[in-house]
Design a protein around this motif. Structure first.
Motif, mmCIF file in Angstrom:
data_model
loop_
_atom_site.group_PDB
_atom_site.id
_atom_site.type_symbol
_atom_site.label_atom_id
_atom_site.label_comp_id
_atom_site.label_asym_id
_atom_site.label_seq_id
_atom_site.Cartn_x
_atom_site.Cartn_y
_atom_site.Cartn_z
ATOM 1 N N GLU A 75 7.653 -1.427 -0.651
ATOM 2 C CA GLU A 75 7.548 -0.056 0.131
ATOM 3 C C GLU A 75 8.232 0.924 -0.506
ATOM 4 O O GLU A 75 7.885 2.101 -0.473
ATOM 5 N N ILE A 76 9.437 0.621 -1.091
ATOM 6 C CA ILE A 76 10.308 1.773 -1.791
ATOM 7 C C ILE A 76 10.334 1.616 -3.346
ATOM 8 O O ILE A 76 11.245 2.074 -3.979
ATOM 9 N N ASN A 77 9.206 0.877 -3.971
ATOM 10 C CA ASN A 77 8.983 0.627 -5.323
ATOM 11 C C ASN A 77 10.087 -0.004 -6.086
ATOM 12 O O ASN A 77 10.601 0.331 -6.981
ATOM 13 N N GLN A 78 10.872 -1.054 -5.304
ATOM 14 C CA GLN A 78 11.956 -1.488 -5.684
ATOM 15 C C GLN A 78 11.810 -3.212 -5.738
ATOM 16 O O GLN A 78 12.911 -3.931 -5.630
ATOM 17 N N ILE A 93 0.887 -1.126 0.255
ATOM 18 C CA ILE A 93 0.023 0.087 -0.026
ATOM 19 C C ILE A 93 0.952 1.307 -0.005
ATOM 20 O O ILE A 93 0.700 2.200 -0.838
ATOM 21 N N LYS A 94 1.824 1.463 0.727
ATOM 22 C CA LYS A 94 2.936 2.407 0.927
ATOM 23 C C LYS A 94 3.546 2.702 -0.446
ATOM 24 O O LYS A 94 3.410 3.734 -0.805
ATOM 25 N N GLY A 95 3.887 1.517 -1.228
ATOM 26 C CA GLY A 95 4.424 1.632 -2.340
ATOM 27 C C GLY A 95 3.568 2.216 -3.340
ATOM 28 O O GLY A 95 3.875 3.221 -4.174
ATOM 29 N N LEU A 96 2.298 1.825 -3.369
ATOM 30 C CA LEU A 96 1.223 2.238 -4.195
ATOM 31 C C LEU A 96 1.084 3.892 -4.135
ATOM 32 O O LEU A 96 0.926 4.440 -5.076
ATOM 33 N N LEU A 97 0.909 4.160 -2.920
ATOM 34 C CA LEU A 97 0.657 5.511 -2.627
ATOM 35 C C LEU A 97 1.880 6.449 -3.094
ATOM 36 O O LEU A 97 1.483 7.450 -3.379
#
Length: 268
Positions: A130-133, A28-32
């Motif tokens: 979480e960090i899009n990696q 969720i945090k990554g999507l946001l």
């Protein structure tokens, strides 16, 4: 077979999460971080995490799982395998609404049967979502699913469910590597290197390996052999690792996880 995915996310969409545990929270945090057009509906499961996430203006915490299912355009199941049947007793999934399972070890056919839906997909990621990696494993292929989750990192789309299960072993391997790094970090600091410097050294070594391997078509062992040539310091260390059968331990760990995944599937 792995196929490249599309990167376009498309228009505004809402995603509902049934279960808000550690991995779901990171997703969720990554999507946001990457998508200002997404609305996230949160189930009451995982109360502490869901309430914290609901502070974000794009997140809405609802009172029941069924409300999440009814309001979201796409559903993500992020509960433990043993919790799925309990959820099914209290909810109904509309026909045709895409359902994405983050549940390890429950095969696609079983999910379709339990959910009474053909629009079911499997997804597996690492904490780096979480960090899009993150590595993002998807099965079966679907352009909309691929586009929606591509923002979380690097997608691998599988045509084979067995390959997808094997990718889950790879996700577990990520976790083991942290413990290997910790052991190496301790070795460096015990011999006088500062903690911050030792951490940077190990991270740079990992980036070095990844970047170099990605640029070469040679198998990993051949790249290693080109470095650990006879008589070198690298070769001396490699001989000690081989003497202790260190590589066999990694293979055994992979086999344990793979057997757990496939045996769990068979028990459903």
């Amino acid at each position: 077979m792995v196929r490249p995915s599309k990167n376009s996310r498309g228009g505004r969409v809402s995603i509902g999460f049934i279960g808000v545990g550690d991995l779901a929270s990171k997703v969720i945090k990554g999507l946001l971080r990457e998508d200002s057009d997404v609305t996230i509906y949160l189930s009451p499961r995982g109360e502490t995490a869901s309430r914290a996430l609901a502070e974000h203006p794009q997140c809405i915490r609802l009172e029941s799982n069924q409300q999440v299912i009814d309001r979201a355009d796409m559903i993500v199941l992020a509960v433990r395998p043993e919790q799925l049947r309990d959820i099914m007793r209290d909810t109904t999934f509309p026909k045709g609404k895409k359902i994405v399972s983050l549940i390890a070890g429950i095969e696609l056919g079983t999910l379709k049967l339990l959910l009474d839906s053909e629009a079911v997909y499997r997804l597996m990621l690492t904490s780096a979502a979480e960090i899009n990696q993150s590595m993002i494993a998807i099965f079966p292929p679907d352009p909309a699913i691929e586009a929606r989750f591509a923002a979380l990192g690097n997608t691998l789309v599988f045509d084979s469910e067995n390959d997808f299960e094997l990718s889950t072993v790879g996700v577990c391997m990520n976790g083991w590597l942290y413990f290997l790094l910790h052991a190496m970090h301790s070795w460096f600091t015990e011999r006088g290197m500062g903690e911050a410097q030792a951490k940077k050294l190990l991270i740079h070594c990992l980036k070095d390996i990844s970047a170099y391997a990605e640029q070469h078509s040679l198998p990993f062992n051949q790249i290693g052999e080109s470095i650990a040539t006879p008589g070198t310091h690298t070769d001396a260390g490699l001989q000690m690792l081989n003497r202790h059968h260190s590589h066999a331990a990694w293979s055994a760990a992979c086999e344990v996880v793979y057997n757990r995944l496939t045996n769990h599937t068979a028990q459903q």
